[in-house]
Design a protein around this motif. Structure first.
Motif, mmCIF file in Angstrom:
data_model
loop_
_atom_site.group_PDB
_atom_site.id
_atom_site.type_symbol
_atom_site.label_atom_id
_atom_site.label_comp_id
_atom_site.label_asym_id
_atom_site.label_seq_id
_atom_site.Cartn_x
_atom_site.Cartn_y
_atom_site.Cartn_z
ATOM 1 N N THR A 50 0.835 -1.202 0.000
ATOM 2 C CA THR A 50 0.000 0.000 0.000
ATOM 3 C C THR A 50 0.869 1.250 0.000
ATOM 4 O OG1 THR A 50 -1.780 -1.148 1.181
ATOM 5 C CG2 THR A 50 -1.778 1.254 1.259
ATOM 6 N N GLN A 51 1.942 1.255 0.790
ATOM 7 C CA GLN A 51 2.837 2.410 0.807
ATOM 8 C C GLN A 51 3.484 2.630 -0.550
ATOM 9 O OE1 GLN A 51 5.412 1.721 4.282
ATOM 10 N NE2 GLN A 51 4.487 3.517 5.233
ATOM 11 N N ALA A 52 3.828 1.534 -1.224
ATOM 12 C CA ALA A 52 4.427 1.655 -2.552
ATOM 13 C C ALA A 52 3.429 2.262 -3.544
ATOM 14 C CB ALA A 52 4.889 0.282 -3.038
ATOM 15 N N GLU A 53 2.169 1.875 -3.433
ATOM 16 C CA GLU A 53 1.139 2.437 -4.305
ATOM 17 C C GLU A 53 0.874 3.909 -3.967
ATOM 18 O OE1 GLU A 53 -2.239 -0.020 -3.676
ATOM 19 O OE2 GLU A 53 -1.445 -1.722 -4.781
ATOM 20 N N ALA A 54 0.971 4.232 -2.677
ATOM 21 C CA ALA A 54 0.636 5.579 -2.226
ATOM 22 C C ALA A 54 1.630 6.621 -2.722
ATOM 23 C CB ALA A 54 0.576 5.613 -0.695
ATOM 24 N N VAL A 55 2.869 6.220 -2.942
ATOM 25 C CA VAL A 55 3.919 7.176 -3.317
ATOM 26 C C VAL A 55 3.550 7.961 -4.570
ATOM 27 C CG1 VAL A 55 6.291 7.366 -4.167
ATOM 28 C CG2 VAL A 55 5.783 5.941 -2.168
ATOM 29 N N SER A 56 2.849 7.336 -5.489
ATOM 30 C CA SER A 56 2.508 8.005 -6.747
ATOM 31 C C SER A 56 1.183 8.760 -6.669
ATOM 32 C CB SER A 56 2.425 6.959 -7.878
ATOM 33 O OG SER A 56 1.402 6.003 -7.598
ATOM 34 N N ARG A 57 0.582 8.819 -5.477
ATOM 35 C CA ARG A 57 -0.736 9.442 -5.326
ATOM 36 C C ARG A 57 -0.652 10.755 -4.557
ATOM 37 N NH1 ARG A 57 -4.533 7.341 -8.766
ATOM 38 N NH2 ARG A 57 -4.346 5.070 -8.846
ATOM 39 N N LYS A 58 -1.602 11.625 -4.843
ATOM 40 C CA LYS A 58 -1.637 12.938 -4.223
ATOM 41 C C LYS A 58 -3.019 13.182 -3.613
ATOM 42 C CE LYS A 58 0.470 16.133 -6.503
ATOM 43 N NZ LYS A 58 0.804 17.159 -7.529
ATOM 44 N N VAL A 59 -3.059 13.734 -2.395
ATOM 45 C CA VAL A 59 -4.311 14.042 -1.706
ATOM 46 C C VAL A 59 -4.357 15.536 -1.412
ATOM 47 C CG1 VAL A 59 -5.672 13.686 0.399
ATOM 48 C CG2 VAL A 59 -4.527 11.745 -0.693
ATOM 49 N N LEU A 60 -5.499 16.158 -1.692
ATOM 50 C CA LEU A 60 -5.723 17.556 -1.348
ATOM 51 C C LEU A 60 -6.408 17.618 0.005
ATOM 52 C CD1 LEU A 60 -5.949 20.627 -1.954
ATOM 53 C CD2 LEU A 60 -8.098 20.117 -3.156
ATOM 54 N N ILE A 61 -5.823 18.352 0.953
ATOM 55 C CA ILE A 61 -6.489 18.578 2.231
ATOM 56 C C ILE A 61 -6.813 20.072 2.347
ATOM 57 C CG2 ILE A 61 -5.397 16.605 3.341
ATOM 58 C CD1 ILE A 61 -3.553 18.493 4.831
ATOM 59 N N VAL A 62 -7.988 20.359 2.911
ATOM 60 C CA VAL A 62 -8.464 21.734 3.015
ATOM 61 C C VAL A 62 -8.952 21.961 4.441
ATOM 62 C CG1 VAL A 62 -9.904 23.498 1.943
ATOM 63 C CG2 VAL A 62 -9.306 21.449 0.630
ATOM 64 N N ASP A 63 -8.311 22.890 5.148
ATOM 65 C CA ASP A 63 -8.697 23.159 6.539
ATOM 66 C C ASP A 63 -8.155 24.521 6.945
ATOM 67 O OD1 ASP A 63 -9.011 22.999 9.478
ATOM 68 O OD2 ASP A 63 -9.451 20.891 9.070
ATOM 69 N N ASP A 64 -8.970 25.315 7.620
ATOM 70 C CA ASP A 64 -8.517 26.647 8.025
ATOM 71 C C ASP A 64 -7.687 26.628 9.300
ATOM 72 O OD1 ASP A 64 -10.971 25.936 9.345
ATOM 73 O OD2 ASP A 64 -11.121 27.977 10.091
#
Length: 313
Positions: free
Chosen positions: A172-186
């Motif tokens: 899972t960590q190997a797959e995650a490396v190529s992924r990007k997540v947007l987080i939005v919080d004030d």
């Protein structure tokens, strides 16, 4: 005071219209502060407080209310001022954040005002890194400061920000490396908490401060020719944010054909069953109460596994 709070439970119709209601209060001086009514369970004259050993100095004691025992935090002391004096003339705002109930000691409680999130703005530049503001607004030509309560709570009752061992396997960590997540919080504290958690999963994180900023960023990404739902694994967004709330942000994403395939999870300290209904109403894919690192990471891992299954099919 009952007159101020008697209609709090009827406020849910504001949600999804980029509106909120603020309960205004004061601490030691004349400065006005505000707190979202959805966080407020009750307002009452400060009850008798019981001192307990080894409490954080910000916690003035515990109160026995409605059959439960709640910590009472002095907001003036929590934000760098002296502790409030003469407790017989103070009030307690009972709130629920991140599924926990606590009271905030304040000097006085004023009234409730109905506002649009577009009237709520980030703190002015130059405020500094150690301030306790998450937003500011104006009411009747008076500045109203909205305290970053998540920062206060994180300092008084620190939460574990790390994942349980073995939660994320090597594949899972190997797959995650190529992924990007947007987080939005004030909240700067909330952004850091979520960022640390997701980076332990292995994904790259883009962190933005409010819904308006996030929508502009997503639209610019689409304008550049990117397939947004392929570029991002998912978006993890707070609900309460200046300029544009998370519900409105989600609805705007669903109304844009270039963005509407993006997986959206709302991640909030707001409590209440109305959240589940609003998630469906605005078209979000998921909802999670803050802040539970293992559960948050688990949702990201589940998303990775879902995409793995789609690729395998």
């Amino acid at each position: 005071m009952a007159g101020v709070m008697d209609s709090v439970n009827q406020r849910t119709q504001l949600v999804g219209q980029n509106r909120l209601e603020l309960l205004l209060f004061r601490l030691a001086g004349n400065q006005l502060y505000g707190i979202n009514v959805f966080k407020v369970k009750e307002v009452l004259q400060c009850p008798k407080l019981t001192l307990m050993p080894k409490l954080n100095p910000v916690v003035r004691g515990v109160a026995h209310i409605r059959g439960g025992t709640l910590p009472i935090l002095d907001l003036n002391k929590a934000t760098g001022g002296p502790g409030l004096s003469n407790l017989d003339n103070t009030f307690v705002i009972i709130t629920e954040y991140n599924t926990k109930v606590q009271g905030f000691l304040v000097r006085s409680v004023e009234r409730i005002v109905n506002m649009n999130w577009s009237e709520i703005h980030p703190p002015p530049r130059g405020t500094g890194r150690e301030h306790y503001l998450t937003a500011v607004t104006r009411v009747d030509d008076q500045m109203v400061e909205i305290i970053d309560v998540e920062k206060v709570l994180a300092e008084v009752v620190p939460v574990n920000e790390h994942l349980s061992q073995g939660l994320v396997d090597e594949q899972t960590q190997a797959e995650a490396v190529s992924r990007k997540v947007l987080i939005v919080d004030d909240s700067s504290v909330a952004r850091k908490q979520v960022k640390r958690c997701l980076e332990e999963v292995g994904v790259e994180v883009v962190a933005l401060n409010d819904g308006r900023q996030a929508l502009d960023w997503l639209k610019a990404l689409a304008d550049s020719g990117e397939d947004v739902s392929s570029h991002l694994l998912m978006m993890v967004s707070d609900i309460e944010m200046p300029e544009m709330d998370g519900y409105t942000l989600t609805a705007e994403i669903r109304n844009d054909s270039r963005l509407n395939g993006l997986h959206v999870m709302l991640h909030t300290s707001l409590s209440g069953v109305f959240n589940q209904a609003m998630v469906k109403k605005v078209g979000a894919d998921d909802f999670l109460a803050k802040f539970k690192p293992d559960e948050l990471a688990g949702r990201v891992v589940a998303r990775l596994h879902a995409l793995r299954g789609e690729a395998g099919a």
